[in-house]
Every structure is written in C-alpha cells, then in structure tokens.
Scaffold this active site. Structure first.
Site, PDB file in Angstrom:
ATOM      1  N   ASN A  10       0.864  -1.177   0.000  1.00 22.45           N
ATOM      2  CA  ASN A  10       0.000   0.000   0.000  1.00 22.45           C
ATOM      3  C   ASN A  10       0.902   1.229   0.000  1.00 22.45           C
ATOM      4  O   ASN A  10       1.487   1.574   1.021  1.00 22.45           O
ATOM      5  CB  ASN A  10      -0.893  -0.020   1.254  1.00 22.45           C
ATOM      6  CG  ASN A  10      -1.736   1.241   1.384  1.00 22.45           C
ATOM      7  OD1 ASN A  10      -1.778   2.062   0.468  1.00 22.45           O
ATOM      8  ND2 ASN A  10      -2.403   1.394   2.520  1.00 22.45           N
ATOM      9  N   LYS A  12       0.122   4.248  -0.288  1.00 22.40           N
ATOM     10  CA  LYS A  12      -0.514   5.447   0.290  1.00 22.40           C
ATOM     11  C   LYS A  12      -0.277   6.641  -0.658  1.00 22.40           C
ATOM     12  O   LYS A  12      -0.241   6.443  -1.865  1.00 22.40           O
ATOM     13  CB  LYS A  12      -0.012   5.681   1.714  1.00 22.40           C
ATOM     14  CG  LYS A  12      -0.189   4.405   2.572  1.00 22.40           C
ATOM     15  CD  LYS A  12       0.012   4.587   4.034  1.00 22.40           C
ATOM     16  CE  LYS A  12      -0.183   3.246   4.746  1.00 22.40           C
ATOM     17  NZ  LYS A  12      -0.086   3.359   6.202  1.00 22.40           N
ATOM     18  N   HIS A  96      -9.453   1.166   4.814  1.00 18.18           N
ATOM     19  CA  HIS A  96      -8.184   1.355   5.544  1.00 18.18           C
ATOM     20  C   HIS A  96      -8.430   2.293   6.732  1.00 18.18           C
ATOM     21  O   HIS A  96      -9.244   3.212   6.643  1.00 18.18           O
ATOM     22  CB  HIS A  96      -7.133   1.943   4.612  1.00 18.18           C
ATOM     23  CG  HIS A  96      -5.764   1.920   5.210  1.00 18.18           C
ATOM     24  ND1 HIS A  96      -5.339   2.893   6.096  1.00 18.18           N
ATOM     25  CD2 HIS A  96      -4.756   1.038   5.094  1.00 18.18           C
ATOM     26  CE1 HIS A  96      -4.106   2.594   6.484  1.00 18.18           C
ATOM     27  NE2 HIS A  96      -3.729   1.482   5.891  1.00 18.18           N
ATOM     28  N   GLU A  98      -6.852   4.712   7.794  1.00 14.80           N
ATOM     29  CA  GLU A  98      -6.676   6.142   7.479  1.00 14.80           C
ATOM     30  C   GLU A  98      -7.926   6.705   6.803  1.00 14.80           C
ATOM     31  O   GLU A  98      -8.288   7.857   7.012  1.00 14.80           O
ATOM     32  CB  GLU A  98      -5.418   6.325   6.609  1.00 14.80           C
ATOM     33  CG  GLU A  98      -4.163   6.135   7.433  1.00 14.80           C
ATOM     34  CD  GLU A  98      -2.976   5.553   6.680  1.00 14.80           C
ATOM     35  OE1 GLU A  98      -2.939   5.619   5.438  1.00 14.80           O
ATOM     36  OE2 GLU A  98      -2.069   5.018   7.357  1.00 14.80           O
ATOM     37  N   GLU A 168      -5.200  -4.768  10.606  1.00 11.70           N
ATOM     38  CA  GLU A 168      -4.194  -3.733  10.822  1.00 11.70           C
ATOM     39  C   GLU A 168      -4.479  -3.010  12.133  1.00 11.70           C
ATOM     40  O   GLU A 168      -5.318  -2.093  12.175  1.00 11.70           O
ATOM     41  CB  GLU A 168      -4.224  -2.714   9.670  1.00 11.70           C
ATOM     42  CG  GLU A 168      -3.910  -3.307   8.313  1.00 11.70           C
ATOM     43  CD  GLU A 168      -3.334  -2.265   7.356  1.00 11.70           C
ATOM     44  OE1 GLU A 168      -2.303  -2.551   6.757  1.00 11.70           O
ATOM     45  OE2 GLU A 168      -3.900  -1.161   7.240  1.00 11.70           O
ATOM     46  N   GLY A 174       2.690   2.474  10.765  1.00 17.30           N
ATOM     47  CA  GLY A 174       3.641   3.563  10.595  1.00 17.30           C
ATOM     48  C   GLY A 174       4.332   3.983  11.882  1.00 17.30           C
ATOM     49  O   GLY A 174       4.960   5.039  11.940  1.00 17.30           O
ATOM     50  N   SER A 214       3.627  -1.922  10.382  1.00 17.82           N
ATOM     51  CA  SER A 214       5.081  -1.994  10.608  1.00 17.82           C
ATOM     52  C   SER A 214       5.663  -3.369  10.294  1.00 17.82           C
ATOM     53  O   SER A 214       6.587  -3.819  10.966  1.00 17.82           O
ATOM     54  CB  SER A 214       5.428  -1.570  12.042  1.00 17.82           C
ATOM     55  OG  SER A 214       5.019  -0.233  12.254  1.00 17.82           O
TER      56      SER A 214
HETATM   57  P1  13P Z   1       3.201   0.504   7.643  1.00 18.06           P
HETATM   58  O1  13P Z   1       3.717  -0.782   7.064  1.00 18.06           O
HETATM   59  O2  13P Z   1       3.923   1.718   7.119  1.00 18.06           O
HETATM   60  O3  13P Z   1       3.088   0.456   9.136  1.00 18.06           O
HETATM   61  O4  13P Z   1       1.691   0.686   7.088  1.00 18.06           O
HETATM   62  C1  13P Z   1       0.812  -0.371   7.218  1.00 18.06           C
HETATM   63  C2  13P Z   1      -0.416  -0.049   6.455  1.00 18.06           C
HETATM   64  O5  13P Z   1      -1.177   0.808   6.830  1.00 18.06           O
HETATM   65  C3  13P Z   1      -0.666  -0.796   5.214  1.00 18.06           C
HETATM   66  O6  13P Z   1      -1.944  -0.575   4.737  1.00 18.06           O
END
Ligand code: 13P
Length: 255
Positions: A10, A12, A96, A98, A168, A174, A214
């Site tokens: 992903n 982003k 997601h 976010e 997640e 992150g 992560s």
């Molecule tokens: P990270 O791997 O940067 O923690 O992000 C995970 C994520 O949100 C994947 O959709």
C-alpha cells in the site's frame, strides 16, 4: 499449503507515475515471474496507468487504495470500480484505518464499497483493526467483529471466495510498533472463526487474512509463520524494491 501467501504493498500518497513505474520495473525484474507468492501493488490512482504498463506480462497484480461505490455520476474527486477495472486493476483496499479516521468512512459506506468491488470483479482487501485505546480497553475483538460483520453485509458465499481481509492494528501502522505474533495470531484466528460463521468452513479456509502494521523484513518471517497469517499489507517497506522483495522472499520461504 491451503492458502497461497499474499504480499500487498500500500503505497498510500507516495510516488509519481514515473517513480512508481521505476519501482515496479525493479519488482518485475526480480520477482516478476515467481508464482510461489501472490504479489499486489497499490499505487495512488494517478500512477495506476503507468504502473499497469510496466506490470503487463508479469505475475505482479495491481490494486487501488479506495473506490467509490457508484459506477459514475456527480461525485467530484472520486473514482469508481469500473474505472479501475479499465486500468487493469484486480484488487482494491477498502476501509483502511486512514480512510476511516481521516476521511470519516463508516462501516456502512465501507460495506457499499465492498459490494461494488465484488460486483465489478475487483477483489476487496477489507481492512479492520482496533485503536490503541480500544486495545487497552480490552475491546479489540469486539471492534474487529463489528467492522468485519458490517463490512461484509450482503456478501454471498460465492462472492466471499474473492475476499481478502487485512488485520491492521491502528497503533502499529507507521509507528514501528509491530503486534506480537501472539497478538496478531489471536485476532487472525478470531477473524477466521467469524468467516466460518458467515460463509462456512470451505470458503473461510480459502480467504487470505493479511497482517498490516510496521511489517518489515526483520519481523515478517515470524508473523508469516503463524497459522492464520496469510500475508502482509505493507506500507513503508513497500516503497522500496529491496525491502518489498525481501518480504516476498520471506513469504515464499514459509512451507
Ligand atoms: P506501515 O507498514 O507503514 O506500518 O503501514 C501499514 C499499512 O497501513 C498498510 O496498509
């Protein structure tokens, strides 16, 4: 193995079309023919076309990060499932954290997106996961259950075969804080149990449940070895070919 591992990146809000094309050119050169692991990259909408052209003829698949439930119409700034299909997209991340927290997406809206994806032959990667406050309050499983059941309302057994779920934990995204293998496996097994109730055993055993938050080459082997962890949804470590390829190799090494 019952379920082939799936490693999805992903990206982003990162990478121009040129940057994305350069990254996937490296992926195609290193893992573009392998079939041990399913691999999906999810660039921003603006890079889908450029990335699709580089992926053509490889085994790496293309995913979107979002979609709108309607096929077309007055929805300024939105992109529909048929538009994504026209760009050779096969998967779509939906719900997601976010999108939920920063853009106010509700379970009901996410459910409409899941149904629209399935109707248009896009495989939804439905994301669920608790916040830190919810984990500390002991409500993790309840939160995950609500998100999963609401997100999958109206999905038939036949459609569910195309489904991917991503667990997640919001506190691990992150942050560099990865869930322990026990914490992750507990929730994955719980999700599997919910899928059995919704779609019965044979379908539930085929649905891939990815871990996200992560995940890095250093922690991936242990997570991916868990019984119900069928792959990863990777943020940061998917933005560089070297770390993403290492994750694919880590998944391929699990027998
Ligand atoms: P990270 O791997 O940067 O923690 O992000 C995970 C994520 O949100 C994947 O959709």
């Amino acid at each position: 193995m019952l379920r082939k591992k799936l490693i999805a990146g992903n990206w982003k809000m990162n990478k121009t079309p040129a940057d994305g094309a350069a990254l996937v050119a490296e992926l195609v050169a290193t893992v573009g023919k392998q079939t041990d692991v399913d691999v999906v990259v999810c660039p921003p909408f603006t890079a889908l076309d450029a990335v699709a052209k580089v992926l053509d003829g490889s085994t790496v698949k293309l995913g979107a990060q979002n979609l709108h439930p309607e096929a077309s119409g007055a929805f300024t700034g939105e992109v529909s499932a048929p538009m994504l299909r026209a760009l050779f997209t096969t998967h779509a991340i939906i719900g997601h954290s976010e999108r939920r927290s920063l853009f106010g997406e509700t379970d009901a809206f996410i459910n409409q997106k899941v149904l629209a994806a399935l109707k248009n032959q896009l495989k939804p990667i439905l994301c669920v996961g608790e916040s830190l406050a919810e984990r500390e309050a002991g409500t993790t499983l309840k939160v995950v259950q609500t998100q999963l059941e609401a997100g999958l309302q109206g999905v038939s057994k036949e459609q569910a075969a195309a489904l991917v779920v991503a667990y997640e934990p919001v506190w691990a995204i992150g942050t560099g804080k990865v869930a322990t293998t026990d914490q992750a496996q507990e929730v994955h097994a719980f999700i599997r149990g919910l899928l059995v109730k919704l779609f019965a055993e044979p379908v539930a055993q085929r649905v891939r449940i990815l871990y996200g938050g992560s995940m890095k080459p250093a922690n991936a082997p242990e997570l991916l070895a868990q019984k119900d962890i069928d792959g990863g949804l990777i943020g940061g470590a998917s933005l560089e070919a070297r770390s993403f390829v290492e994750l694919i190799r880590a998944a391929a090494a699990i027998k």
